[in-house]
Design a protein around this motif. Structure first.
Motif, PDB file in Angstrom:
ATOM      1  N   LEU A 196       0.800  -1.104  -0.153  1.00  0.00           N
ATOM      2  CA  LEU A 196       0.010  -0.007   0.130  1.00  0.00           C
ATOM      3  C   LEU A 196       0.693   1.345  -0.030  1.00  0.00           C
ATOM      4  N   GLU A 197       1.555   1.518   0.873  1.00  0.00           N
ATOM      5  CA  GLU A 197       2.546   2.283   0.947  1.00  0.00           C
ATOM      6  C   GLU A 197       3.606   2.876  -0.520  1.00  0.00           C
ATOM      7  N   LYS A 198       3.869   1.837  -0.939  1.00  0.00           N
ATOM      8  CA  LYS A 198       4.718   2.188  -2.208  1.00  0.00           C
ATOM      9  C   LYS A 198       3.419   2.637  -3.330  1.00  0.00           C
ATOM     10  N   VAL A 199       2.227   1.872  -3.380  1.00  0.00           N
ATOM     11  CA  VAL A 199       1.284   2.648  -4.238  1.00  0.00           C
ATOM     12  C   VAL A 199       0.913   3.989  -4.001  1.00  0.00           C
ATOM     13  N   LEU A 200       0.700   4.151  -2.893  1.00  0.00           N
ATOM     14  CA  LEU A 200       0.092   5.562  -2.344  1.00  0.00           C
ATOM     15  C   LEU A 200       1.129   6.705  -2.810  1.00  0.00           C
ATOM     16  N   ALA A 239       2.653  -1.100  -8.449  1.00  0.00           N
ATOM     17  CA  ALA A 239       2.007  -2.546  -8.536  1.00  0.00           C
ATOM     18  C   ALA A 239       1.950  -3.085  -9.944  1.00  0.00           C
ATOM     19  N   GLY A 240       2.366  -2.514 -10.673  1.00  0.00           N
ATOM     20  CA  GLY A 240       2.508  -3.012 -12.074  1.00  0.00           C
ATOM     21  C   GLY A 240       1.387  -2.674 -12.955  1.00  0.00           C
ATOM     22  N   PHE A 241       0.378  -1.563 -12.507  1.00  0.00           N
ATOM     23  CA  PHE A 241      -0.791  -1.027 -13.334  1.00  0.00           C
ATOM     24  C   PHE A 241      -0.267  -0.143 -14.505  1.00  0.00           C
ATOM     25  N   GLU A 242      -0.520  -0.165 -15.669  1.00  0.00           N
ATOM     26  CA  GLU A 242      -0.294   1.028 -16.414  1.00  0.00           C
ATOM     27  C   GLU A 242      -1.403   2.030 -16.224  1.00  0.00           C
ATOM     28  N   VAL A 243      -0.816   3.242 -16.152  1.00  0.00           N
ATOM     29  CA  VAL A 243      -1.818   4.364 -15.821  1.00  0.00           C
ATOM     30  C   VAL A 243      -1.303   5.492 -17.186  1.00  0.00           C
TER      31      VAL A 243
END
Length: 137
Positions: A13-17, A117-121
Motif C-alpha cells: 500500500l505505501e509504495k502505491v500510495l 503495483a504494475g498497473f499501466e496508468v
C-alpha cells in the motif's frame, strides 16, 4: 454518468500510495480499514477526492500481467488532467519516469506510467473541447 472508483489489489500500500500522491496531491485517504478476503487478512484504503477514488487492498500475490503481453486482464486506465506537464514533473520528482509517450496528436497529449503495483496508468490532457477533435485518430 461517471466512474466512481476502481478497486485494485496490490502487494504494498505505501509504495502505491507514494505514486498516486505524487500524481494527485489533492487526493487523500477517505477511509481505511482491515478485514479478511477469502481467508486472507488485508488492509484497504479508499484514496481520492470527494467524487472519485481508487480502492486499494494489500493482499496481492504474484505479478501483474505483462503490459507487452497478451494475457487477459486490465490493459490500463486513464485520467484526464488539466496540466499534463505538471503531473509528469511531480511524478519525476517522486522518482517515476514515463514508460511510454502517447501518439503525436493535434488535440491531445498523453503519457503512460507503470505504478508500483504494475498497473499501466495513462494521463491525458485534451487541447480541444470538441469531441470530434479530441476523439479523432
Amino acid at each position: 454518468m461517471f466512474l466512481e472508483h476502481v478497486n485494485l489489489v496490490v502487494d504494498d500500500l505505501e509504495k502505491v500510495l507514494h505514486f498516486y500522491r505524487a500524481a494527485f496531491p489533492h487526493w487523500k485517504i477517505r477511509t481505511s480499514g482491515e478485514g479478511e478476503w477469502y481467508g486472507k487478512p488485508r488492509k484497504w484504503v479508499h484514496f481520492g477526492d470527494d467524487y472519485h477514488y481508487i480502492a486499494f487492498s494489500d493482499h496481492g500475490e504474484g505479478s501483474n500481467r505483462k503490459i507487452a503481453g497478451h494475457q487477459v486482464g486490465l490493459a490500463h486506465f486513464a485520467y484526464v488532467v488539466q496540466d499534463l506537464a505538471s503531473v509528469v514533473e511531480r511524478l519525476a520528482q517522486a522518482g517515476y519516469q514515463i514508460d511510454k509517450q502517447g501518439e503525436n496528436h493535434p488535440f491531445r497529449r498523453n503519457v503512460y506510467f507503470i505504478d508500483p503495483a504494475g498497473f499501466e496508468v495513462e494521463f491525458v490532457q485534451y487541447l480541444s473541447d470538441l469531441p470530434e477533435e479530441r476523439n479523432s485518430h
